[in-house]
Design a protein around this motif. Structure first.
Motif, PDB file in Angstrom:
ATOM      1  N   HIS A  48      -2.368   6.547   4.547  1.00 16.30           N
ATOM      2  CA  HIS A  48      -1.668   6.185   5.779  1.00 16.30           C
ATOM      3  C   HIS A  48      -2.323   4.946   6.375  1.00 16.30           C
ATOM      4  O   HIS A  48      -3.543   4.875   6.468  1.00 16.30           O
ATOM      5  N   SER A  49      -1.501   3.997   6.789  1.00 17.60           N
ATOM      6  CA  SER A  49      -2.036   2.770   7.358  1.00 17.60           C
ATOM      7  C   SER A  49      -1.503   2.565   8.768  1.00 17.60           C
ATOM      8  O   SER A  49      -0.391   2.980   9.092  1.00 17.60           O
ATOM      9  N   ARG A  50      -2.340   1.948   9.589  1.00 16.54           N
ATOM     10  CA  ARG A  50      -1.967   1.582  10.951  1.00 16.54           C
ATOM     11  C   ARG A  50      -2.447   0.164  11.200  1.00 16.54           C
ATOM     12  O   ARG A  50      -3.517  -0.228  10.751  1.00 16.54           O
ATOM     13  N   GLY A  85      -8.131  13.714   3.484  1.00 15.83           N
ATOM     14  CA  GLY A  85      -9.463  14.165   3.871  1.00 15.83           C
ATOM     15  C   GLY A  85     -10.185  13.234   4.821  1.00 15.83           C
ATOM     16  O   GLY A  85     -11.278  13.538   5.272  1.00 15.83           O
ATOM     17  N   ALA A  86      -9.606  12.115   5.158  1.00 15.14           N
ATOM     18  CA  ALA A  86     -10.243  11.169   6.076  1.00 15.14           C
ATOM     19  C   ALA A  86      -9.819  11.473   7.502  1.00 15.14           C
ATOM     20  O   ALA A  86      -8.758  12.021   7.736  1.00 15.14           O
ATOM     21  N   LEU A 143      -6.415  -3.536  10.345  1.00 16.16           N
ATOM     22  CA  LEU A 143      -5.682  -2.605   9.485  1.00 16.16           C
ATOM     23  C   LEU A 143      -6.563  -1.406   9.190  1.00 16.16           C
ATOM     24  O   LEU A 143      -7.675  -1.554   8.685  1.00 16.16           O
ATOM     25  N   GLN A 144      -6.070  -0.223   9.512  1.00 17.60           N
ATOM     26  CA  GLN A 144      -6.796   1.022   9.235  1.00 17.60           C
ATOM     27  C   GLN A 144      -6.051   1.764   8.136  1.00 17.60           C
ATOM     28  O   GLN A 144      -4.831   1.963   8.237  1.00 17.60           O
ATOM     29  N   LEU A 161       0.840  -1.199   0.000  1.00 17.93           N
ATOM     30  CA  LEU A 161       0.000   0.000   0.000  1.00 17.93           C
ATOM     31  C   LEU A 161       0.874   1.248   0.000  1.00 17.93           C
ATOM     32  O   LEU A 161       0.617   2.194  -0.744  1.00 17.93           O
ATOM     33  N   TRP A 162       1.915   1.256   0.823  1.00 19.65           N
ATOM     34  CA  TRP A 162       2.824   2.401   0.896  1.00 19.65           C
ATOM     35  C   TRP A 162       3.499   2.643  -0.452  1.00 19.65           C
ATOM     36  O   TRP A 162       3.670   3.783  -0.870  1.00 19.65           O
TER      37      TRP A 162
END
Length: 60
Positions: free
Chosen positions: A33-35, A57-58, A51-52, A25-26
């Motif tokens: 942005h993922s967490r 804008g989110a 996984l977020q 994804l990166w």
């Protein structure tokens, strides 16, 4: 998922898949942005979102 499978056709654990997905994804969408394992608190207990992913804008 297609790009992910090109790098890694097999994963050894859920965490292995999560990290592989976040890496691809990166590479493909650096503005997202993922967490991993994000705590979700409520109703007297804590659950974890695997996984977020947040784009521009989110908000969390």
């Amino acid at each position: 998922m297609t790009e992910l499978s090109r790098h890694r056709p097999v994963f050894h654990s859920e965490a292995d898949l999560q990290h592989g997905f976040a890496r691809v994804l990166w590479e493909l969408a650096p503005d997202v942005h993922s967490r991993l394992e994000v705590p979700q608190r409520g109703s007297g207990k804590t659950e974890y979102l695997d996984l977020q992913c947040l784009g521009t804008g989110a908000s969390p």
